[in-house]
Design a protein around this motif. Structure first.
Motif, short mmCIF file in Angstrom:
data_model
loop_
_atom_site.label_atom_id
_atom_site.label_comp_id
_atom_site.label_asym_id
_atom_site.label_seq_id
_atom_site.Cartn_x
_atom_site.Cartn_y
_atom_site.Cartn_z
N GLN A 1 0.87 -1.19 0.00
CA GLN A 1 0.00 0.00 0.00
C GLN A 1 0.90 1.24 0.00
OE1 GLN A 1 -2.89 -1.46 -0.41
NE2 GLN A 1 -1.83 -3.31 0.26
N VAL A 2 1.77 1.31 -0.97
CA VAL A 2 2.88 2.26 -0.97
C VAL A 2 2.43 3.71 -0.79
CG1 VAL A 2 3.03 2.38 -3.50
CG2 VAL A 2 5.03 2.89 -2.12
N ASP A 3 1.40 4.13 -1.49
CA ASP A 3 0.99 5.54 -1.39
C ASP A 3 0.42 5.87 -0.02
OD1 ASP A 3 1.83 6.07 -3.97
OD2 ASP A 3 -0.13 5.69 -4.85
N LEU A 4 -0.44 5.01 0.50
CA LEU A 4 -1.00 5.25 1.83
C LEU A 4 0.08 5.20 2.89
CD1 LEU A 4 -4.37 3.27 1.89
CD2 LEU A 4 -4.06 5.70 2.37
N LEU A 5 0.94 4.18 2.83
CA LEU A 5 2.00 4.05 3.82
C LEU A 5 2.96 5.23 3.76
CD1 LEU A 5 3.32 2.36 6.06
CD2 LEU A 5 4.58 1.14 4.27
N ARG A 6 3.33 5.63 2.55
CA ARG A 6 4.23 6.77 2.42
C ARG A 6 3.59 8.04 3.00
NH1 ARG A 6 5.57 6.97 -3.04
NH2 ARG A 6 7.25 5.53 -2.61
N GLY A 7 2.30 8.23 2.75
CA GLY A 7 1.62 9.40 3.30
C GLY A 7 1.64 9.42 4.82
N VAL A 8 1.32 8.27 5.43
CA VAL A 8 1.31 8.17 6.89
C VAL A 8 2.70 8.43 7.46
CG1 VAL A 8 1.04 6.54 8.82
CG2 VAL A 8 -0.72 6.67 7.03
N THR A 9 3.71 7.78 6.89
CA THR A 9 5.06 7.93 7.44
C THR A 9 5.65 9.31 7.14
OG1 THR A 9 6.04 6.84 5.50
CG2 THR A 9 5.52 5.45 7.42
N ASP A 10 5.34 9.87 5.97
CA ASP A 10 5.84 11.22 5.66
C ASP A 10 5.24 12.25 6.62
OD1 ASP A 10 7.39 10.28 3.60
OD2 ASP A 10 6.14 11.12 1.99
N ARG A 11 3.95 12.13 6.90
CA ARG A 11 3.32 13.09 7.82
C ARG A 11 3.90 12.97 9.22
NH1 ARG A 11 -0.87 11.93 4.31
NH2 ARG A 11 -1.73 10.22 5.56
N ALA A 12 4.40 11.79 9.57
CA ALA A 12 5.04 11.61 10.87
C ALA A 12 6.52 11.99 10.83
CB ALA A 12 4.90 10.15 11.32
N GLY A 13 7.02 12.29 9.62
CA GLY A 13 8.43 12.66 9.49
C GLY A 13 9.37 11.47 9.65
N VAL A 14 8.89 10.28 9.25
CA VAL A 14 9.66 9.05 9.43
C VAL A 14 9.93 8.42 8.08
CG1 VAL A 14 9.61 6.73 10.42
CG2 VAL A 14 8.62 8.64 11.69
N ARG A 15 11.15 8.00 7.89
CA ARG A 15 11.50 7.30 6.64
C ARG A 15 11.59 5.81 6.92
NH1 ARG A 15 16.47 7.11 2.98
NH2 ARG A 15 15.56 5.96 1.25
N LEU A 16 10.89 5.03 6.10
CA LEU A 16 10.97 3.58 6.20
C LEU A 16 12.06 3.06 5.29
CD1 LEU A 16 7.31 2.27 6.17
CD2 LEU A 16 8.87 2.41 8.09
N VAL A 17 12.80 2.08 5.75
CA VAL A 17 13.76 1.38 4.92
C VAL A 17 13.33 -0.07 4.95
CG1 VAL A 17 16.16 0.71 4.64
CG2 VAL A 17 15.60 3.00 5.45
N GLN A 18 12.89 -0.56 3.80
CA GLN A 18 12.41 -1.93 3.72
C GLN A 18 12.82 -2.50 2.38
OE1 GLN A 18 11.06 -4.01 5.76
NE2 GLN A 18 10.34 -5.59 4.39
N HIS A 19 13.52 -3.60 2.41
CA HIS A 19 13.86 -4.31 1.18
C HIS A 19 14.08 -5.78 1.52
CE1 HIS A 19 17.71 -3.87 2.93
NE2 HIS A 19 18.43 -3.59 1.89
N THR A 20 14.06 -6.59 0.50
CA THR A 20 14.28 -8.01 0.68
C THR A 20 15.78 -8.26 0.74
OG1 THR A 20 12.27 -8.46 -0.56
CG2 THR A 20 13.82 -10.30 -0.29
N PRO A 21 16.25 -8.83 1.85
CA PRO A 21 17.69 -9.09 1.93
C PRO A 21 18.09 -10.25 1.02
CG PRO A 21 16.58 -9.94 3.88
CD PRO A 21 15.55 -9.22 3.06
#
Length: 186
Positions: A103-123
């Motif tokens: 849910q990239v757009d929704l998740l990005r909106g929530v985290t951006d408004r909180a001023g938090v950057r997510l780092v997520q990738h498949t190792p």
């Protein structure tokens, strides 16, 4: 265990998650992630949960995924992009994390408004989650002991995945391919 690091991660993770949950789009994000989780389960992720029932387990599993994402976000805040990539997450919880990140757009909106950057990738190699690892210790410091139903250790997951693979193979399925020939129109 590095207790001060785990405690700092815990404080930051709890704050991140509280801010995300206060966002007006949080419930919509959770609803859509639950839809994703129930529509597109993997063969070897959530099915390692004993007697899995996504009607019953979906909500609690997404709560665990949100906490895992918060710990990874805290790792980025405190140490930059390298630490979150090194924080192991239990396989079924990681499946639910993928439901959120889809849910990239929704998740990005929530985290951006909180001023938090997510780092997520498949190792490249799956990092083995075990009690006592930094993820476990940070989670425990923030919210108490992780529920064992979802936070399965690496050895348990590996054994259950092997059992599932045997069952799938006996029906002609294996991850990435199958030998089932469908009739036209079916």
């Amino acid at each position: 265990m590095n207790r001060p690091t785990a405690d700092r991660l815990a404080d930051e993770a709890a704050q991140c998650l509280a801010e995300w949950k206060a966002d007006a789009s949080w419930q919509d994000l959770c609803d859509r992630a639950l839809t994703h989780l129930t529509r597109w389960p993997t063969l070897l992720g959530t099915p390692v949960i004993c007697c899995l029932d996504l009607d019953r387990d979906g909500g609690p599993l997404l709560e665990q995924a949100a906490r895992a994402l918060a710990v990874k976000a805290a790792g980025h805040i405190l140490a930059g992009p390298d630490l979150p990539a090194m924080l192991p997450v239990a396989v079924p919880v990681e499946d639910a994390v993928v439901a959120f990140t889809a849910q990239v757009d929704l998740l990005r909106g929530v985290t951006d408004r909180a001023g938090v950057r997510l780092v997520q990738h498949t190792p490249a190699n799956v990092l083995p989650y075990r009690a006592g690892c930094l993820t476990h210790d940070a989670y425990a410091a923030a919210w108490g002991e992780p529920p064992a139903r979802y936070w399965l250790d690496h050895d348990t997951v590996a054994a259950r995945q092997e059992h599932l693979l045997d069952l799938y193979t006996s029906t002609g399925l294996k991850p990435g391919s199958h030998t089932i020939a469908f009739e036209t129109g079916r």
